[in-house]
Structures are given as structure tokens and as C-alpha cells.
Design an enzyme around this catalytic site. Structure first.
Site, PDB file in Angstrom:
ATOM      1  N   TYR A 171     -25.934   4.670 -39.722  1.00  0.00           N
ATOM      2  CA  TYR A 171     -26.534   5.889 -39.185  1.00  0.00           C
ATOM      3  C   TYR A 171     -27.468   5.531 -38.031  1.00  0.00           C
ATOM      4  O   TYR A 171     -28.289   4.621 -38.139  1.00  0.00           O
ATOM      5  CB  TYR A 171     -27.340   6.628 -40.266  1.00  0.00           C
ATOM      6  CG  TYR A 171     -26.495   7.213 -41.367  1.00  0.00           C
ATOM      7  CD1 TYR A 171     -25.928   8.480 -41.233  1.00  0.00           C
ATOM      8  CD2 TYR A 171     -26.239   6.489 -42.526  1.00  0.00           C
ATOM      9  CE1 TYR A 171     -25.138   9.015 -42.234  1.00  0.00           C
ATOM     10  CE2 TYR A 171     -25.450   7.018 -43.543  1.00  0.00           C
ATOM     11  CZ  TYR A 171     -24.901   8.284 -43.389  1.00  0.00           C
ATOM     12  OH  TYR A 171     -24.118   8.806 -44.385  1.00  0.00           O
ATOM     13  N   SER A 172     -27.345   6.279 -36.936  1.00  0.00           N
ATOM     14  CA  SER A 172     -28.279   6.102 -35.829  1.00  0.00           C
ATOM     15  C   SER A 172     -29.672   6.496 -36.292  1.00  0.00           C
ATOM     16  O   SER A 172     -29.847   7.508 -36.975  1.00  0.00           O
ATOM     17  CB  SER A 172     -27.872   6.983 -34.642  1.00  0.00           C
ATOM     18  OG  SER A 172     -26.617   6.586 -34.124  1.00  0.00           O
ATOM     19  N   CYS A 373     -23.994  10.785 -27.477  1.00  0.00           N
ATOM     20  CA  CYS A 373     -23.834  10.466 -28.885  1.00  0.00           C
ATOM     21  C   CYS A 373     -23.324  11.700 -29.625  1.00  0.00           C
ATOM     22  O   CYS A 373     -23.886  12.789 -29.490  1.00  0.00           O
ATOM     23  CB  CYS A 373     -25.156  10.005 -29.493  1.00  0.00           C
ATOM     24  SG  CYS A 373     -24.991   9.360 -31.179  1.00  0.00           S
ATOM     25  N   GLU A 413     -21.803   6.486 -27.565  1.00  0.00           N
ATOM     26  CA  GLU A 413     -21.625   6.233 -28.988  1.00  0.00           C
ATOM     27  C   GLU A 413     -21.029   7.494 -29.602  1.00  0.00           C
ATOM     28  O   GLU A 413     -21.736   8.481 -29.806  1.00  0.00           O
ATOM     29  CB  GLU A 413     -22.967   5.896 -29.652  1.00  0.00           C
ATOM     30  CG  GLU A 413     -22.844   5.412 -31.081  1.00  0.00           C
ATOM     31  CD  GLU A 413     -24.181   4.943 -31.633  1.00  0.00           C
ATOM     32  OE1 GLU A 413     -24.966   5.805 -32.065  1.00  0.00           O
ATOM     33  OE2 GLU A 413     -24.436   3.726 -31.587  1.00  0.00           O
ATOM     34  N   TYR A 415     -17.882   9.414 -32.290  1.00  0.00           N
ATOM     35  CA  TYR A 415     -17.142   9.238 -33.541  1.00  0.00           C
ATOM     36  C   TYR A 415     -16.093  10.327 -33.682  1.00  0.00           C
ATOM     37  O   TYR A 415     -16.110  11.303 -32.943  1.00  0.00           O
ATOM     38  CB  TYR A 415     -18.083   9.270 -34.738  1.00  0.00           C
ATOM     39  CG  TYR A 415     -19.106  10.385 -34.711  1.00  0.00           C
ATOM     40  CD1 TYR A 415     -18.795  11.671 -35.130  1.00  0.00           C
ATOM     41  CD2 TYR A 415     -20.408  10.144 -34.233  1.00  0.00           C
ATOM     42  CE1 TYR A 415     -19.741  12.689 -35.098  1.00  0.00           C
ATOM     43  CE2 TYR A 415     -21.356  11.147 -34.204  1.00  0.00           C
ATOM     44  CZ  TYR A 415     -21.022  12.413 -34.640  1.00  0.00           C
ATOM     45  OH  TYR A 415     -21.967  13.408 -34.607  1.00  0.00           O
TER      46      TYR A 415
END
Length: 415
Positions: A171-172, A373, A413, A415
Site C-alpha cells: 500500500y502506498s 497514481c 504508479e 494498477y
């Protein structure tokens, strides 16, 4: 994924310490302005940790080894020895904290009540996965990190394969290096509860789903609940948590206090952006001697969410805008509620298109950095937004973006 790397590391055992380049003979004076400064209570200069900083990191690695040895034995203790070797990573000539704790030798932290935010940040929207939480862990100063890094959390399981414990989930980090309470002993995460109904996978048959901490349950459906996200979202102060890391050198801030920061975030992709903004506009570590801020550039946030009830940290953004109107700008894209003048749904690229010329001009400045992100679509959204204006200027957007990445000014970044 490419991005710039901060030149010095914040370590938080008893405050903030900077690490000198490997081989430094001793204390080093800071010769250029930096976003980073001495932690509260540290009388030394911002860049003067030198050998002491290296010793502090080695000490933290030793703590990791001792903690691991205390909990485990045999082969695991041997693995813990590797933590010491992996306790720092040299990036651009500087050391940053790196994998002090591994999946086989994690740090056992504790959930604590956040000093400001409630655990649940969002309101019900009608979607099953409406909840996003802000959860804070006490790490006792043993898990130092810098803005833009990540930590791992190990859930008890079982996971999709029935494994116990489950594999780590990264987790960021949503807090700055000093933590939300600025003690350098806590770390906060922004986590969306994963709940899927009647999908391809399920770990709750009909009738089995029970109310979660937010009181939500779906007994009439086959339900899949994300193992780690639900583990974290259901935590209560006092609960223990297994932490790995820190890791990540893709989303770190530049050292230059005059840099411009353009941020694109969808949902919990706001986490690293929040960590930056806390340092730039909130923390004592980012304060200048004249009462202003060390950061002298412009920070511009574009945040995309499906509903206005899903907006995260809006109160903080409003405060930054009020206190630093010449330096902080923010724009929200609420896709299921807002449309642009042409009747299109409002996504991040749709909102950015309203400022395309201004943003394009900013990106020509070598001091401007772009951070993304969240969902993968943001990169294609950038091409959609800036492709035409690049072409108008005789430039191919993909080549321009590639050049920014090569210059460590384009950080992604997704996902």
C-alpha cells in the site's frame, strides 16, 4: 514506471536524520536549498547527519533482526540477517530506507486512533465497495520511510488459494515521513474496502456474509471480500499489524524547493499525493525559518472519483488552498455526477483539458514533475489530453512523455 528520486532520506527513530552519500567521511554541509529539514527537536543542520545517519539506519536494521529473532527461530533468524543488508538502498548517490522488514521477518506494529481523521472517510454511495478508510499504525520509529514509498501488510488469510497467512499486499503510504502526528513513529494508509457481489470469485456463499465494521453486509449475494483490504478496514485501535518494507523509489519527490508538482490521482491513488502535500504545506519539517514554507513551487492536484461522497481529504485540500492560494491548486473530476460543456463524463483528462494550454506550458519547464497514481487509464488519458496540443507544437506526445520519464520528471504508479 519512472520518476525522480529524493536526494536524502528521512529516518525516524528519534527524529529525522539525513544520510550522506556512501563513503562520506563525516558531517556534510547542505549547499543547496531543500524541501527537507531537521526534525523537531534535532538541533543539527538539515544535511549534517553523515556517519551518524548511517549508524542510525544500521541500528534500525539491528532492531529488525532482534525483533525477528525474538518472534521466530532457525531459518527465519538467518533471513532476518538479510534485513540488515537490505536496510538501505542507494538511489542517485543517496541512501533511503529500504526493506528493513521482510515477509518472513515483519515488524509487529499496533493500530492507533488517528489524531484527526475518522477511520471511514467516505459515505455510502449505493456501491458495495463504497468504503475507504484511513488507518494509522504505530511503528515506534522502527519503520522509517519517506514520502512516496510503500509498506506491506500481511493479513492472517486465508487468501484465494487458501494460504495462511496471506501474501503481503503493498500500500502506498498516505502520511508524510513524520507521520500524521509528526512524531516519526506512525504511518497511515488510505485503503478501499474491496467488496464484489456475484462475480467470478467469492469467499462468502449466500447467507454467509456478515456485517463489517462499517455495518455493511450482503447476505443475499455471493460475496468476495478482499482479504487484506477487509483485514485493514476492520481494524480497531489496539489491534496488532504485521508490516514489511518500506519499499519503492518510483514516486519520490524532487529535492528542489522550486519544483512544480502536477498530481493525478484516482481514488486511493491520492495516498502518495497526500504524503507530499503534508510535507509541502503542513508539517513543521517543511516550514521555512521566515514562517513560510520551504516549497516555493506550484502544486496542482487533479483527483478523479465516481461520486462526491467518495472525495478523500477534501478538508485538507480546502485548507491548503485557503492558506497557500498562490501555490496550491486542485480540481476534482466526479465521473458519475459531473459533465463538461460538451456533455462528456468528467474524468481526469476531461478536467485537465480545460487547462491544457497552461499545463502544457508548465510541463515545458524542466522543474515540473508529473505524478500519477491509481487506475491504468490515466496514461492514455494524458495522451488524449495533450496529444493534440503537442502535435500543434510539432511534437509527438509519446516521445515527449518518454523524454520526461528519462529526465525523471514523469512518475507513474498504476494498477
Amino acid at each position: 514506471m519512472a520518476q525522480t528520486v529524493v536526494g536524502a532520506a528521512l529516518l525516524g527513530a528519534a527524529g529525522t536524520a539525513f544520510l550522506a552519500s556512501p563513503g562520506s567521511p563525516g558531517p556534510v554541509s547542505q549547499t543547496a536549498p531543500s524541501l527537507r529539514g531537521t526534525a523537531p527537536g534535532n538541533p543539527g543542520s538539515a544535511g549534517s547527519a553523515g556517519v551518524a545517519g548511517t549508524a542510525a539506519l544500521a541500528s534500525l536494521a539491528g532492531v529488525a533482526m532482534a525483533a525477528a529473532a525474538g518472534r521466530r527461530s532457525g531459518a527465519t533468524s538467518c533471513n532476518a540477517a538479510a534485513v540488515k543488508k537490505k536496510g538501505a538502498k542507494v538511489v542517485h548517490g543517496k541512501e533511503i530506507p529500504w526493506n528493513l522488514f521482510s515477509p518472513k521477518a515483519p515488524y509487529q506494529g499496533k493500530v492507533v486512533e488517528n489524531d484527526f481523521h475518522p477511520q471511514t472517510l467516505t459515505e455510502p454511495t449505493g456501491d458495495a465497495n463504497w468504503e475507504t478508510t484511513h488507518v494509522t499504525f504505530d511503528h515506534g520509529g522502527k519503520v522509517p520511510y519517506i514520502e512516496g514509498q510503500s509498506i506491506g501488510v500481511i493479513a492472517p488469510g486465508p487468501d484465494k488459494k487458501g494460504e495462511q497467512p496471506a501474501k503481503i499486499r503493498l500500500y502506498s503510504i498516505a502520511s508524510s515521513a513524520v507521520g500524521d502526528d509528526q512524531t516519526s513513529k506512525t504511518v497511515s494508509l488510505c485503503v478501499k474496502r474491496v467488496v464484489e457481489l456475484d462475480g467470478k470469485f467469492s469467499n462468502r456463499a449466500k447467507g454467509e456474509d456478515k456485517p463489517d465494521k462499517a455495518g455493511t453486509a450482503f447476505p443475499d449475494n455471493e460475496v468476495y471480500r478482499g482479504v487484506c483490504s477487509n483485514h485493514i478496514c476492520d481494524m480497531t485501535p489496539g489491534d496488532e499489524v504485521l508490516i514489511t518494507g518500506p519499499t519503492g523509489a518510483e514516486m519520490l519527490l524532487p529535492e528542489d524547493p522550486e519544483a512544480n508538482i502536477i498530481m493525478l490521482a484516482t481514488g486511493t491513488g491520492i495516498a502518495p499525493m497526500r504524503s507530499y502535500l503534508r510535507l509541502l504545506f503542513h508539517d513543521k519539517a517543511g516550514a521555512a525559518a521566515d514562517g513560510g514554507r520551504k516549497f516555493k513551487g506550484i502544486a496542482w492536484l487533479f483527483m478523479g472519483v465516481p461520486y462526491s461522497k467518495s472525495l478523500l481529504y477534501d478538508d485538507e485540500h480546502q485548507t491548503y488552498k485557503k492558506e497557500y492560494p498562490d501555490q496550491f491548486r486542485y480540481d476534482y473530476a466526479v465521473s458519475r455526477e459531473d459533465k463538461n460543456a460538451a456533455g462528456q463524463k468528467m474524468y481526469i483528462q476531461t478536467k485537465m483539458a480545460e487547462y491544457a494550454e497552461e499545463l502544457w506550458e508548465m510541463m515545458q519547464d524542466e522543474k515540473t514533475h508529473v505524478y500519477m497514481c491509481g487506475l491504468k487509464g490515466m496514461e492514455s488519458g494524458m495522451a488524449e489530453c495533450f496529444g493534440p496540443i503537442a502535435e500543434k507544437n510539432g511534437i509527438v506526445w509519446t516521445e515527449f512523455a518518454k523524454a520526461m520519464k528519462k529526465a525523471d520528471r514523469y512518475h507513474v504508479e498504476v494498477y
